[in-house]
Design a protein around this motif. Structure first.
Motif, PDB file in Angstrom:
ATOM      1  N   THR A 180      38.749  38.471  43.808  1.00  0.00           N
ATOM      2  CA  THR A 180      39.089  37.058  43.629  1.00  0.00           C
ATOM      3  C   THR A 180      38.781  36.607  42.207  1.00  0.00           C
ATOM      4  O   THR A 180      39.273  35.569  41.754  1.00  0.00           O
ATOM      5  N   GLN A 181      37.973  37.396  41.503  1.00  0.00           N
ATOM      6  CA  GLN A 181      37.720  37.145  40.080  1.00  0.00           C
ATOM      7  C   GLN A 181      38.884  37.754  39.300  1.00  0.00           C
ATOM      8  O   GLN A 181      39.052  38.969  39.274  1.00  0.00           O
ATOM      9  N   ARG A 182      39.682  36.942  38.682  1.00  0.00           N
ATOM     10  CA  ARG A 182      40.953  37.398  38.126  1.00  0.00           C
ATOM     11  C   ARG A 182      40.790  38.407  36.994  1.00  0.00           C
ATOM     12  O   ARG A 182      41.696  39.172  36.702  1.00  0.00           O
ATOM     13  N   CYS A 184      38.713  40.831  37.069  1.00  0.00           N
ATOM     14  CA  CYS A 184      38.249  42.089  37.644  1.00  0.00           C
ATOM     15  C   CYS A 184      39.419  43.075  37.700  1.00  0.00           C
ATOM     16  O   CYS A 184      40.475  42.765  38.266  1.00  0.00           O
ATOM     17  N   LEU A 185      39.258  44.238  37.102  1.00  0.00           N
ATOM     18  CA  LEU A 185      40.297  45.260  37.105  1.00  0.00           C
ATOM     19  C   LEU A 185      40.462  45.837  38.509  1.00  0.00           C
ATOM     20  O   LEU A 185      39.512  45.879  39.291  1.00  0.00           O
ATOM     21  N   PHE A 186      41.669  46.313  38.810  1.00  0.00           N
ATOM     22  CA  PHE A 186      41.969  46.831  40.156  1.00  0.00           C
ATOM     23  C   PHE A 186      42.751  48.132  40.004  1.00  0.00           C
ATOM     24  O   PHE A 186      43.878  48.134  39.514  1.00  0.00           O
ATOM     25  N   VAL A 187      42.120  49.244  40.402  1.00  0.00           N
ATOM     26  CA  VAL A 187      42.710  50.570  40.220  1.00  0.00           C
ATOM     27  C   VAL A 187      42.636  51.350  41.530  1.00  0.00           C
ATOM     28  O   VAL A 187      41.633  51.279  42.249  1.00  0.00           O
ATOM     29  N   GLY A 207      46.453  55.799  50.556  1.00  0.00           N
ATOM     30  CA  GLY A 207      47.396  54.690  50.436  1.00  0.00           C
ATOM     31  C   GLY A 207      47.196  53.620  51.484  1.00  0.00           C
ATOM     32  O   GLY A 207      47.422  52.431  51.222  1.00  0.00           O
ATOM     33  N   CYS A 208      46.755  54.029  52.681  1.00  0.00           N
ATOM     34  CA  CYS A 208      46.511  53.053  53.749  1.00  0.00           C
ATOM     35  C   CYS A 208      45.335  52.145  53.395  1.00  0.00           C
ATOM     36  O   CYS A 208      45.371  50.934  53.626  1.00  0.00           O
ATOM     37  N   LEU A 209      44.283  52.734  52.828  1.00  0.00           N
ATOM     38  CA  LEU A 209      43.116  51.956  52.430  1.00  0.00           C
ATOM     39  C   LEU A 209      43.468  51.027  51.267  1.00  0.00           C
ATOM     40  O   LEU A 209      43.076  49.851  51.238  1.00  0.00           O
ATOM     41  N   LEU A 210      44.219  51.567  50.317  1.00  0.00           N
ATOM     42  CA  LEU A 210      44.606  50.780  49.148  1.00  0.00           C
ATOM     43  C   LEU A 210      45.485  49.597  49.552  1.00  0.00           C
ATOM     44  O   LEU A 210      45.303  48.474  49.052  1.00  0.00           O
ATOM     45  N   GLN A 211      46.413  49.821  50.460  1.00  0.00           N
ATOM     46  CA  GLN A 211      47.284  48.730  50.910  1.00  0.00           C
ATOM     47  C   GLN A 211      46.484  47.639  51.610  1.00  0.00           C
ATOM     48  O   GLN A 211      46.804  46.447  51.488  1.00  0.00           O
ATOM     49  N   GLN A 218      45.729  40.058  47.680  1.00  0.00           N
ATOM     50  CA  GLN A 218      47.028  39.577  47.198  1.00  0.00           C
ATOM     51  C   GLN A 218      47.219  39.955  45.735  1.00  0.00           C
ATOM     52  O   GLN A 218      47.679  39.163  44.913  1.00  0.00           O
ATOM     53  N   ARG A 219      46.813  41.183  45.432  1.00  0.00           N
ATOM     54  CA  ARG A 219      46.977  41.761  44.096  1.00  0.00           C
ATOM     55  C   ARG A 219      47.425  43.210  44.257  1.00  0.00           C
ATOM     56  O   ARG A 219      47.119  43.858  45.266  1.00  0.00           O
ATOM     57  N   GLN A 220      48.130  43.704  43.264  1.00  0.00           N
ATOM     58  CA  GLN A 220      48.576  45.096  43.296  1.00  0.00           C
ATOM     59  C   GLN A 220      47.755  45.912  42.313  1.00  0.00           C
ATOM     60  O   GLN A 220      47.562  45.528  41.157  1.00  0.00           O
TER      61      GLN A 220
END
Length: 312
Positions: A180-182, A184-187, A207-211, A218-220
């Motif tokens: 939720t902290q914008r 914050c990197l997401f990999v 992929g199931c966990l990542l999805q 609500q981020r990719q």
């Protein structure tokens, strides 16, 4: 003998050369692991001889896998135990490549990673100087109000999602709260939704966990593993290989073959794993430009089919 897949969709790449000529056209071969050179804890028959003979012929050989459950050293140890002539620096798994991605591409300095993943991923992160938190079980406690106010480490600057056999609702919630902290990197390590097992069985993949995390946040995520070109970039930057002189060998069209297509490599599908020639033909006839990237240049029943050309 390797057989070429040809047709209107591949009119620019109708490679009808015999296998010795194909091998002569490359200096470097990248091999996926599970379903290509081994199944579970057993080598594909003939695979160690193929790898070892390729090296004796002066070819560079690398091992590229989306599996994040082992370090490079663990993979090298397994390869050697199965009879492969392999070294640690020839292994490029997503545990290692994710650490390199965070360090080099994201420029993560002085911050921690919240890790949904394995001890192997923790070791690879720490090897490049990145601290992590999150490995191991995270049991649920309290009520929903407590979950929303879960304690967060203020030093966390990125969330990294890989395969985690301790994945839980609380881990999902904690990753969500960080994201939720914008800034914050997401990999994510990869998007493989299934891990194939023996006798046609399978279990859910990373992929199931990542999805699940992506849906909650609500981020990719930016993904590191095949078919993302970063895995090949890791190999190319460290060893100076020429893409036009490389062959990608794999059993999955959507990861291995697509990686080769994305990076300008020749591609070879082996039928000892996930996909079939029929699967490739469906993509070939689809008319979709994206799906053409999943059509290999060649296929073999097994990489043991390379033995006659190497022994001759």
């Amino acid at each position: 003998m390797a057989a070429p897949l040809t047709g209107p969709s591949q009119s620019m790449r109708r490679l009808r050369a015999l296998l010795p000529q194909v091998l002569d056209s490359v200096d470097c071969l990248l091999f996926d692991c599970d379903g290509v050179i081994w199944r579970g804890d057993e080598a594909i028959p003939g695979a160690p001889q193929v790898i070892n003979l390729l090296k004796e012929r002066g070819k560079r050989v690398f091992f590229v896998t989306n599996n994040s459950s082992k370090t490079r050293k663990m993979y090298a140890d397994k390869l050697q135990a199965l009879g492969f002539n392999a070294k640690e620096d020839e292994v490029f798994g997503t545990a290692y490549c994710s650490a390199m991605y965070l360090k080099t591409v994201c420029g993560l300095q002085g911050g921690k990673v919240y890790l949904v993943g394995s001890n192997a991923m923790s070791q690879e992160l720490e090897a490049v100087g990145i601290q992590q938190t999150g490995v191991g079980p995270d049991h649920i406690h309290g009520k929903q109000g407590d979950w929303a106010a879960v304690e967060l480490d203020p030093d966390v600057k990125a969330v990294l999602v890989g395969f985690d056999d301790h994945f839980s609702y609380m881990k999902l919630n904690r990753a969500f709260q960080y994201l939720t902290q914008r800034d914050c990197l997401f990999v994510g390590t990869n998007r493989d939704t299934r891990l194939p097992l023996e006798a046609g069985k399978a279990v859910p993949g990373t992929g199931c966990l990542l999805q699940a995390v992506e849906t909650a946040a609500q981020r990719q995520a930016q993904t590191v593993g095949k078919p993302n070109h970063f895995m090949f970039d890791c190999v190319a930057s460290q060893f100076g290989v020429d893409p036009s002189r490389c062959l990608m060998v794999g059993d999955r069209l959507d990861t291995d073959i697509m990686l080769g297509s994305n990076c300008g490599l020749k591609t070879l599908l082996t039928l000892t794993g996930v996909n079939t020639v029929a699967d490739a033909e469906v993509h070939q006839k689809s008319g979709s430009a994206e799906r053409q990237g999943m059509v290999p240049d060649y296929y073999v029943e097994s990489i043991a089919d390379l033995l006659p050309a190497l022994q001759g």
